[in-house]
Design a protein around this motif. Structure first.
Motif, short mmCIF file in Angstrom:
data_model
loop_
_atom_site.label_atom_id
_atom_site.label_comp_id
_atom_site.label_asym_id
_atom_site.label_seq_id
_atom_site.Cartn_x
_atom_site.Cartn_y
_atom_site.Cartn_z
N TRP A 238 0.82 -1.21 0.00
CA TRP A 238 0.00 0.00 0.00
C TRP A 238 0.86 1.26 0.00
N PHE A 239 1.91 1.26 0.83
CA PHE A 239 2.73 2.47 0.90
C PHE A 239 3.58 2.64 -0.35
N LEU B 143 2.52 1.76 -3.29
CA LEU B 143 1.56 2.27 -4.26
C LEU B 143 1.29 3.76 -4.03
N LEU B 144 1.27 4.17 -2.76
CA LEU B 144 1.07 5.59 -2.46
C LEU B 144 2.20 6.41 -3.09
N ILE C 43 1.68 6.56 -6.74
CA ILE C 43 0.61 7.50 -7.08
C ILE C 43 1.22 8.90 -7.23
N PHE C 44 2.14 9.24 -6.33
CA PHE C 44 2.79 10.56 -6.41
C PHE C 44 3.58 10.70 -7.71
#
Lengths: 109, 256
Positions: free
Chosen positions: B32-33, B35-36, B39-40
């Motif tokens: 998840w992190f 992917l975060l 995303i940036f």
């Protein structure tokens, strides 16, 4: 044929009909939204209103993918917000670079 | 002191260790992190696209009168209008629509594989992983064609005045696109196309490799021996992310 031998040590649970139905329903929603976008691209006049509709529909699609497909809404509240809150920084980046782009336009033309 | 560990354990708070405060395993959290952060990266790409786009004039006039020029930013539906096997047919956004459909469908089969993993159903996992992989490979093939068409360009090309790599101002017919000049619009239009869809395609390629690994490990029963199918879930997160990015690329690069 080795795949068909059932020498499983884990207990195989029956298919969750309701869950699978929901997955296909989400897929249908995503495809319908994409078709609507496609249709609007050729029927509406290009302009701010159309772009706003596109961005709105894109965010709806993004929400469906993250909440239903990635199951983010089923995670704990802390995890949910530690993913969602940092995205606020992107709003700032968007505002800053939009202004930057507009300023470059003024300078060039 | 030998019993300390057990005693402290019972008094530990949520963040005291020895439990999962976010109710997710280490691997899933890190996915998840990651992917975060991804995303940036993609958001930076797309917002940059927007910034560069508004720094160029837009085409004035009705859409069907559009002609390519490096004086203004092109209208994407007039550029991305080709479909394989239909040479010379004006079919705006049809091919990219098909690509979007393929990627969304592969996301659906992925989530079905995750659901099968929750039920420990090896046969279903293997089946849906195979479909997902097929979707991913089809998408990549479509993108290869899209790139090839974009690079080679149209039959007519566009008459353009531009500064070539030797620093000379030339006026000639330009065919296709490279990082220096393209027949569709200003140079950054092709540059951003290559960077954004290329970076996304690179993610899809990695995704297909991961899908194959998971497919293989599920098929030979590694996950069954491990006792859970969490790896399918983690790779599923990555694959949905690839779909999520495409949804944005589709809107910002092809529609707006």
């Amino acid at each position: 044929m080795s795949l068909h031998e059932n020498n499983s040590t884990l207990e195989v649970l029956p298919r969750n009909k309701e869950k699978i139905k929901k997955i296909w329903k989400t897929a249908l929603i995503l495809l319908v939204i994409t078709s609507v976008e496609f249709l609007l691209a050729f029927t509406m006049e290009r302009g701010m209103l159309l772009f706003a509709i596109f961005i709105g529909l894109t965010l709806v699609k993004a929400a469906y993918i993250m909440m239903e497909f990635m199951h983010l809404k089923d995670e704990s509240k802390t995890l949910f917000w530690s993913i969602m809150l940092p995205l606020i920084f992107l709003v700032w980046l968007l505002i800053a670079l939009s202004k930057e782009g507009a300023d470059i336009f003024m300078y060039r033309w | 002191m030998s019993s300390t560990a057990i005693e402290i354990n019972s008094k530990r708070g949520t963040w005291g260790g020895g439990n999962e405060p976010l109710k997710a395993s280490y691997g899933k959290l890190m996915m998840w992190f990651f992917l975060l952060s991804d995303i940036f990266t993609f958001a930076a790409f797309l917002i940059t696209y927007g910034a560069i786009r508004v720094s160029y004039p837009a085409f004035e006039g009705p859409v069907h009168d559009f002609v390519s020029s490096n004086e203004y930013w092109p209208i994407p539906e007039m550029i991305f209008n080709a479909v394989p096997f239909l040479h010379g047919v004006h079919a705006p956004l049809v091919f990219v629509g098909i690509m979007t459909f393929i990627l969304i469908m592969s996301s659906v089969t992925m989530v079905l594989a995750v659901e099968a993993g929750h039920r420990n159903d090896r046969q279903d996992v293997v089946k849906w992983m195979l479909w997902t992989m097929l979707g991913g490979i089809t998408f990549l093939s479509c993108q290869a064609w899209e790139w090839s068409h974009f690079i080679h360009g149209t039959d007519a090309g566009t008459m353009m005045t531009y500064v070539n790599t030797f620093g000379e101002t030339v006026k000639e017919v330009v065919f296709g696109a490279n990082l220096h000049v393209n027949e569709y619009g200003p140079a950054p239009f092709a540059q951003l196309f290559f960077f954004i869809t290329g970076f996304h395609g690179f993610h899809v390629t990695i995704g297909v490799v991961l899908l194959f690994l998971a497919f293989y490990q599920a098929a030979v029963g590694i996950y069954e021996r491990r006792g859970h199918y969490e790896m399918i879930e983690k790779i599923g997160l990555y694959w949905h992310f690839v779909d999520l990015v495409w949804v944005f690329v589709f809107t910002f690069y092809y529609l707006v």
